[in-house]
Scaffold this active site. Structure first.
Site, PDB file in Angstrom:
ATOM      1  N   GLY A 179       0.836  -1.201   0.000  1.00 20.97           N
ATOM      2  CA  GLY A 179       0.000   0.000   0.000  1.00 20.97           C
ATOM      3  C   GLY A 179       0.861   1.238   0.000  1.00 20.97           C
ATOM      4  CB  SER A 180       1.550   4.028  -1.458  1.00 21.80           C
ATOM      5  OG  SER A 180       0.515   4.312  -2.355  1.00 21.80           O
ATOM      6  N   GLY A 181       0.588   5.635   1.117  1.00 19.94           N
ATOM      7  CA  GLY A 181      -0.210   6.715   1.678  1.00 19.94           C
ATOM      8  C   GLY A 181       0.553   8.015   1.534  1.00 19.94           C
ATOM      9  CB  ALA A 182      -0.079  11.333   3.056  1.00 18.83           C
ATOM     10  CD  GLN A 183       2.889   9.265   7.626  1.00 19.76           C
ATOM     11  OE1 GLN A 183       2.116   8.316   7.689  1.00 19.76           O
ATOM     12  NE2 GLN A 183       3.515   9.727   8.676  1.00 19.76           N
ATOM     13  N   GLY A 184       4.306   7.660   2.303  1.00 23.10           N
ATOM     14  CA  GLY A 184       5.194   6.787   1.535  1.00 23.10           C
ATOM     15  C   GLY A 184       4.648   5.382   1.392  1.00 23.10           C
ATOM     16  CE  LYS A 243       3.217   4.969   8.061  1.00 21.25           C
ATOM     17  NZ  LYS A 243       1.842   5.467   8.150  1.00 21.25           N
ATOM     18  CG  ASP A 267      -8.487  12.873   8.098  1.00 18.36           C
ATOM     19  OD1 ASP A 267      -9.523  12.980   7.409  1.00 18.36           O
ATOM     20  OD2 ASP A 267      -7.344  12.878   7.617  1.00 18.36           O
TER      21      ASP A 267
HETATM   22  P1  AMP Z   1      -0.575   4.687   5.515  1.00 16.97           P
HETATM   23  O1  AMP Z   1       0.681   5.146   4.886  1.00 16.97           O
HETATM   24  O2  AMP Z   1      -0.438   4.393   6.958  1.00 16.97           O
HETATM   25  O3  AMP Z   1      -1.717   5.635   5.205  1.00 16.97           O
HETATM   26  O4  AMP Z   1      -0.952   3.300   4.833  1.00 16.97           O
HETATM   27  C1  AMP Z   1      -1.244   3.214   3.452  1.00 16.97           C
HETATM   28  C2  AMP Z   1      -1.883   1.877   3.139  1.00 16.97           C
HETATM   29  O5  AMP Z   1      -0.945   0.827   3.394  1.00 16.97           O
HETATM   30  C3  AMP Z   1      -3.106   1.543   3.987  1.00 16.97           C
HETATM   31  O6  AMP Z   1      -4.284   2.080   3.432  1.00 16.97           O
HETATM   32  C4  AMP Z   1      -3.103   0.026   3.949  1.00 16.97           C
HETATM   33  O7  AMP Z   1      -3.705  -0.427   2.752  1.00 16.97           O
HETATM   34  C5  AMP Z   1      -1.625  -0.317   3.900  1.00 16.97           C
HETATM   35  N1  AMP Z   1      -1.122  -0.583   5.266  1.00 16.97           N
HETATM   36  C6  AMP Z   1      -0.521   0.296   6.099  1.00 16.97           C
HETATM   37  N2  AMP Z   1      -0.171  -0.295   7.256  1.00 16.97           N
HETATM   38  C7  AMP Z   1      -0.571  -1.582   7.163  1.00 16.97           C
HETATM   39  C8  AMP Z   1      -0.500  -2.724   8.043  1.00 16.97           C
HETATM   40  N3  AMP Z   1       0.045  -2.621   9.257  1.00 16.97           N
HETATM   41  N4  AMP Z   1      -1.012  -3.895   7.610  1.00 16.97           N
HETATM   42  C9  AMP Z   1      -1.563  -3.985   6.369  1.00 16.97           C
HETATM   43  N5  AMP Z   1      -1.649  -2.959   5.513  1.00 16.97           N
HETATM   44  C10 AMP Z   1      -1.171  -1.762   5.888  1.00 16.97           C
END
Ligand code: AMP
Length: 421
Positions: free
Chosen positions: A33-38, A55, A151
Site C-alpha cells: 500500500g501507499s499513503g501520504a507518507q510513503g 512503512k 479524519d
Molecule cells: P498509511 O501510509 O499508513 O496511510 O498506509 C497506506 C496503506 O498501506 C493503507 O491504506 C493500507 O492499505 C496499507 N497498510 C498500512 N499499514 C498496514 C499494516 N500494518 N497492515 C496492512 N496494511 C497496511
C-alpha cells in the site's frame, strides 16, 4: 555501535520507485500500500518469526506538515497499546548519525486489507456490527488519551481475515487547519464531520460522523458524501440530510454562516429512503430486526448538529453494537501520553530532524535495555466462532475510488474475511 558493524546489519531492496534499506532480519519485502507518507511493504521478520508491515517515512522532517505528522505518529504509536489500534513492533533508521539522518522505518503488525476493499463486500450483520464495534473501541481508547481523530477513513483502517480491525493512524493534530474557506488540497475528506468542514469547534463525537459515513458506505457500497472539495461535499450532505436548523446556523462564524444560509434549502430524506431495506441482508426475521437497528444507528450518527449526535459511549450501548460489549476491550486503561505539547509544537526543519532522530534512538535504546520486546506489544485476537462465508479480500478490486494522497492498494495475500467470534 561501530559504523561498519551497523552497515552490515542492513541491506537495500527496490520497491516500486523507492529503495527500502532495512535490517537483515526483515526479508521478502513486497509492496502492500501507499499513503501520504510513503510506501508500505509486507515482510517476514526472522527474529519474531512472523510477517510484519514496514512503512518507510522518507525524510519525514522535510516540511512542517510531514514532520509534525511523523513525530506525532511515532510518539503516539509508542504510547498506545490497544488491540484496535495498530501496534508498533520496531523503529529504525539505516543512517548512522544525525547529520546523515534521512529515513525512518516503522515496523507494525501486518493486517490483510484496508477497509476500502471490505466496503465492496456483502457483509452480514454479524461482521458489519463487529467491525463497527471494534472501530468504536479503538476510537474510545484514543479519546481516553485525549486524541480526537477527526479524519477516520477506510484507507486508515485495516482488517484481518478473522474480522479483527485496527485503526492505522491518529488523525489530525488539534492545531491542524481545516475548513470550508481553505484552499483545497488533495486528501480524502468525504468522512469529515460538518464541524470540521465548517471550521467549528468540535468534541469527541466528531469521530462518530466518520463511523456513520463508513457504515453507510458499507451498506450502500458507494461513498455517502463524495465531493470535489468541501463546498461540493457540503452540498451532498444537505441534499441528503436536509438544511440544518437555525439553532445550528447560529453556531457558525459569520462568513461561514452567510455562505451556508445562501445555499438552496433542502428538506432531505428519511433514513428509510436513504437506506432502504433492499440494501441490507434481510433473509430472516433476525436479519430484518438487525437491518432496522443498523438504520436506527445510522440515523443517530449522521446528525449534522454534533450536540444532537450520539456519543461514542452511547453508540457502544446501541442494540446493534452492544452484543459484542466486553469491558476489557471497551474500558481498557487509557494510554499515558508523555508529550503534552505534541500538537502545539512548531519547529524548524533542523529541529524536527533532531527531534525525530532522538525518538528513533530512544526506541533503539529501550529495545536494547529490554524495556520493549517486539512481540510483547502484540495484542490477542478474539476467538473465531464461525468460519462461514469465504469472501477473499485479496480478490477485491484495488482501484482507489478517488485521487487522493491517501489512496492505497493492497496486493498482499489476504485470507477470507471469514469469521467473527
Ligand atoms: P498509511 O501510509 O499508513 O496511510 O498506509 C497506506 C496503506 O498501506 C493503507 O491504506 C493500507 O492499505 C496499507 N497498510 C498500512 N499499514 C498496514 C499494516 N500494518 N497492515 C496492512 N496494511 C497496511
Amino acid at each position: 555501535m561501530n559504523k561498519n558493524k551497523r552497515e552490515k546489519e542492513f541491506y537495500s531492496v527496490d520497491v516500486g520507485d523507492s529503495t527500502f534499506t532495512v535490517l537483515k532480519r526483515y526479508q521478502n519485502l513486497r509492496p502492500i500500500g501507499s499513503g501520504a507518507q510513503g510506501i508500505v511493504c509486507s515482510a517476514y521478520d526472522n527474529n519474531l518469526e512472523r510477517n510484519v508491515a514496514i512503512k518507510k517515512l522518507s525524510r519525514p522532517f522535510q516540511n512542517q506538515t510531514h514532520a509534525k505528522r511523523a513525530y506525532r505518529e511515532l510518539v503516539l504509536m509508542k504510547c498506545v497499546n490497544h488491540k484496535n489500534i495498530i501496534g508498533l513492533l520496531n523503529v529504525f533508521t539505516p543512517q548512522k548519525t544525525l547529520e546523515e539522518f534521512q529515513d525512518v522505518y516503522l515496523v507494525m503488525e501486518l493486517m490483510d486489507a484496508n477497509l476500502c476493499q471490505v466496503i465492496q463486500m456483502e457483509l452480514d450483520h454479524e461482521r458489519l456490527s463487529y467491525l463497527l464495534y471494534q472501530m468504536l473501541c479503538g476510537i474510545k481508547h484514543l479519546h481516553a488519551a485525549g486524541i480526537i481523530h477527526r479524519d477516520l477513513k477506510p484507507s486508515n483502517i485495516v482488517v484481518k481475515s478473522d474480522c479483527t480491525l485496527k485503526i492505522l493512524d491518529f488523525g489530525l493534530a488539534r492545531t491542524a487547519a481545516t475548513g470550508l474557506l481553505m484552499t483545497p488540497y488533495v486528501v480524502t475528506r468525504y468522512y469529515r464531520a460538518p464541524e470540521v468542514i465548517l471550521g467549528m469547534g468540535y468534541q469527541a463525537n466528531v469521530d462518530i460522523w466518520s463511523v456513520g459515513c463508513i457504515l453507510a458506505e458499507m451498506v450502500r457500497h458507494k461513498i455517502l458524501f463524495p465531493g470535489r472539495d468541501y463546498i461540493d461535499q457540503w452540498n451532498k450532505v444537505i441534499e441528503q440530510l436536509g438544511t440544518p436548523t437555525q439553532e445550528f446556523l447560529l453556531k457558525l462564524n459569520q462568513s461561514v454562516r452567510t455562505y451556508v444560509e445562501n445555499r438552496p434549502r433542502y428538506t432531505g430524506y428519511s433514513f428509510e429512503k436513504l437506506f432502504p431495506d433492499v440494501l441490507f441482508p434481510a433473509d430472516s426475521e433476525h436479519s430484518k430486526l438487525k437491518a432496522s437497528q443498523a438504520r436506527d444507528l445510522l440515523s443517530k450518527m449522521l446528525v449534522i448538529d454534533a450536540s444532537k449526535r450520539i456519543s461514542v459511549d452511547e453508540a457502544l450501548q446501541h442494540p446493534y453494537i452492544n452484543v459484542w460489549y466486553d469491558p476489557a476491550e471497551v474500558e481498557a486503561p487509557s494510554p499515558l501520553i508523555t508529550d503534552k505539547q505534541l500538537d502545539e509544537r512548531e519547529h524548524t526543519v533542523e529541529e524536527w530532524k533532531e527531534l525525530i532522530y532522538k525518538e528513533v534512538l530512544d526506541w533503539e535504546e529501550r529495545m536494547k535495555n529490554g524495556v520493549i520486546r517486539g512481540a510483547a506489544v502484540i495484542n490477542g485476537s478474539p476467538q473465531p466462532s464461525s468460519s462461514s462465508s469465504i469472501n477473499d479480500v485479496s480478490s477485491m478490486s484495488t482501484e482507489p475510488t478517488v485521487a487522493s494522497d491517501t489512496d492505497s492498494s493492497l496486493e498482499a495475500s489476504a485470507g477470507p474475511l471469514s469469521c467473527c467470534r
